[in-house]
Design a protein around this motif. Sequence first.
Motif, PDB file in Angstrom:
ATOM      1  N   ARG A 185      -8.163  38.026  25.312  1.00 50.31           N
ATOM      2  CA  ARG A 185      -9.574  37.707  25.055  1.00 50.31           C
ATOM      3  C   ARG A 185     -10.499  38.642  25.826  1.00 50.31           C
ATOM      4  O   ARG A 185     -11.572  39.010  25.323  1.00 50.31           O
ATOM      5  CB  ARG A 185      -9.849  36.251  25.424  1.00 50.31           C
ATOM      6  CG  ARG A 185      -9.153  35.247  24.520  1.00 50.31           C
ATOM      7  CD  ARG A 185      -9.520  33.811  24.844  1.00 50.31           C
ATOM      8  NE  ARG A 185      -8.731  32.878  24.041  1.00 50.31           N
ATOM      9  CZ  ARG A 185      -7.772  32.092  24.518  1.00 50.31           C
ATOM     10  NH1 ARG A 185      -7.500  32.097  25.825  1.00 50.31           N
ATOM     11  NH2 ARG A 185      -7.084  31.292  23.720  1.00 50.31           N
ATOM     12  N   SER A 186     -10.094  39.018  27.026  1.00 53.38           N
ATOM     13  CA  SER A 186     -10.916  39.955  27.789  1.00 53.38           C
ATOM     14  C   SER A 186     -10.945  41.327  27.125  1.00 53.38           C
ATOM     15  O   SER A 186     -11.963  42.027  27.149  1.00 53.38           O
ATOM     16  CB  SER A 186     -10.397  40.080  29.230  1.00 53.38           C
ATOM     17  OG  SER A 186     -10.875  39.028  30.034  1.00 53.38           O
ATOM     18  N   LYS A 187      -9.838  41.721  26.514  1.00 55.24           N
ATOM     19  CA  LYS A 187      -9.834  42.980  25.760  1.00 55.24           C
ATOM     20  C   LYS A 187     -10.820  42.907  24.598  1.00 55.24           C
ATOM     21  O   LYS A 187     -11.564  43.873  24.337  1.00 55.24           O
ATOM     22  CB  LYS A 187      -8.435  43.273  25.240  1.00 55.24           C
ATOM     23  CG  LYS A 187      -7.440  43.664  26.314  1.00 55.24           C
ATOM     24  CD  LYS A 187      -6.072  43.940  25.704  1.00 55.24           C
ATOM     25  CE  LYS A 187      -5.055  44.316  26.775  1.00 55.24           C
ATOM     26  NZ  LYS A 187      -3.716  44.575  26.212  1.00 55.24           N
ATOM     27  N   ASP A 213      -2.152  42.014  20.671  1.00 61.18           N
ATOM     28  CA  ASP A 213      -1.660  41.018  21.633  1.00 61.18           C
ATOM     29  C   ASP A 213      -1.605  39.632  20.984  1.00 61.18           C
ATOM     30  O   ASP A 213      -0.622  38.889  21.155  1.00 61.18           O
ATOM     31  CB  ASP A 213      -2.567  40.967  22.863  1.00 61.18           C
ATOM     32  CG  ASP A 213      -2.399  42.185  23.757  1.00 61.18           C
ATOM     33  OD1 ASP A 213      -1.440  42.954  23.558  1.00 61.18           O
ATOM     34  OD2 ASP A 213      -3.247  42.372  24.672  1.00 61.18           O
ATOM     35  N   PHE A 214      -2.656  39.272  20.256  1.00 63.41           N
ATOM     36  CA  PHE A 214      -2.686  37.957  19.613  1.00 63.41           C
ATOM     37  C   PHE A 214      -1.631  37.843  18.514  1.00 63.41           C
ATOM     38  O   PHE A 214      -1.050  36.774  18.311  1.00 63.41           O
ATOM     39  CB  PHE A 214      -4.078  37.668  19.050  1.00 63.41           C
ATOM     40  CG  PHE A 214      -5.008  37.044  20.055  1.00 63.41           C
ATOM     41  CD1 PHE A 214      -4.717  35.818  20.636  1.00 63.41           C
ATOM     42  CD2 PHE A 214      -6.176  37.692  20.438  1.00 63.41           C
ATOM     43  CE1 PHE A 214      -5.562  35.245  21.567  1.00 63.41           C
ATOM     44  CE2 PHE A 214      -7.024  37.130  21.373  1.00 63.41           C
ATOM     45  CZ  PHE A 214      -6.722  35.898  21.941  1.00 63.41           C
ATOM     46  N   GLU A 215      -1.379  38.932  17.805  1.00 57.99           N
ATOM     47  CA  GLU A 215      -0.312  38.911  16.807  1.00 57.99           C
ATOM     48  C   GLU A 215       1.035  38.641  17.482  1.00 57.99           C
ATOM     49  O   GLU A 215       1.830  37.817  17.007  1.00 57.99           O
ATOM     50  CB  GLU A 215      -0.257  40.248  16.051  1.00 57.99           C
ATOM     51  CG  GLU A 215      -1.392  40.467  15.065  1.00 57.99           C
ATOM     52  CD  GLU A 215      -1.180  39.713  13.746  1.00 57.99           C
ATOM     53  OE1 GLU A 215      -0.235  38.901  13.651  1.00 57.99           O
ATOM     54  OE2 GLU A 215      -1.970  39.940  12.820  1.00 57.99           O
ATOM     55  N   GLN A 216       1.280  39.310  18.607  1.00 62.03           N
ATOM     56  CA  GLN A 216       2.536  39.133  19.323  1.00 62.03           C
ATOM     57  C   GLN A 216       2.662  37.723  19.880  1.00 62.03           C
ATOM     58  O   GLN A 216       3.723  37.085  19.775  1.00 62.03           O
ATOM     59  CB  GLN A 216       2.638  40.156  20.462  1.00 62.03           C
ATOM     60  CG  GLN A 216       3.897  40.044  21.308  1.00 62.03           C
ATOM     61  CD  GLN A 216       5.163  40.303  20.515  1.00 62.03           C
ATOM     62  OE1 GLN A 216       5.169  41.124  19.595  1.00 62.03           O
ATOM     63  NE2 GLN A 216       6.245  39.595  20.858  1.00 62.03           N
ATOM     64  N   LEU A 217       1.594  37.223  20.459  1.00 65.46           N
ATOM     65  CA  LEU A 217       1.608  35.873  21.022  1.00 65.46           C
ATOM     66  C   LEU A 217       1.843  34.826  19.942  1.00 65.46           C
ATOM     67  O   LEU A 217       2.555  33.841  20.170  1.00 65.46           O
ATOM     68  CB  LEU A 217       0.286  35.606  21.753  1.00 65.46           C
ATOM     69  CG  LEU A 217       0.113  36.344  23.080  1.00 65.46           C
ATOM     70  CD1 LEU A 217      -1.356  36.353  23.501  1.00 65.46           C
ATOM     71  CD2 LEU A 217       0.971  35.704  24.170  1.00 65.46           C
TER      72      LEU A 217
END
Length: 308
Positions: A185-187, A213-217
């Motif tokens: 989220r900071s990114k 990152d969100f896709e991976q998470l």
Amino acid sequence: AMLKRVAPLVDSSTSTEATQLAIHQGLGSLFGQFGESAKALDQFQRAETIARERVVIKQGSDASRSNLARVLRDLGGASQEVNRDMRVSLKYYDEVLRVRQGILDQPNAGDGNAAVPILVKKDLSEVHTRVAATIYRLGNPAASVEHFRKAFELRRELVEAMTTDAVLKGLPPREKIALRQDFARSKLSMGEMSFRLRDPATAVRLYGEGVEDFEQLHRERPSLRSKHELGRTHGNFGDIRLHIEGPGAALPHYERCRSLLQELADLDPNEAPYQRDLGLARYRLGNYSLRLNDPSAAAEHFRASLKI
């Protein structure tokens, strides 16, 4: 109704101040969840009085200051809900920042409950984000960047330390995921700020990293919430890439956004946020089709959006 009957009993209770503090905070949170924002604010204000007294009684122990910081954070949020007063909220969040930074810089175990520095940094990153978002909403994006950057740096430090720090290594898997989500989220925040401050290359790079990152998470720990956030994130990234790189760059994100939100809307047609965001996704695709001079496709998307 139950909350309204229970709340007046707290003041007449013979419980210790620490217990009353916890009860006022708990009631405030519950009132907030049920949409009773004014009652929530009242409970948090009562908690503030006790929390400030306990900082004095406990001679500024880490635990007492941490409790005060939580109450002030809740007051900042409730003030926005009740009075729509961003400046009052910012005043509370600024004090939370000072209290949290004080715990990190000048630790005081007091009765033996010493704060854990790495977890204080986690709390600091959260309040830097609140300060940044509030300054941004007050109309000063440039002034908000420093706080978004500090949150970014703290969260990067936390994620990098997850394999080496004993405290972080011992966290439950869900909390480790949450740390990575916060960094993602900071990114996104730094990417959006870069876009608004006219640094397109940095905007695309950072926002793109956040999306990946969100896709991976989501692959690692799929949930309705992660799917919803991922869909919204793709839609926002599509908007950024549309303005920077043109329609072709935006389309994959708009389509991914619509696909995820359609799945959610089909799963629960009565969940208003899913429907709202699906309507926005179709509206975006309608505008995209207009840019490509395809009025037929645009009309289809706009009709779907209007229906929703």
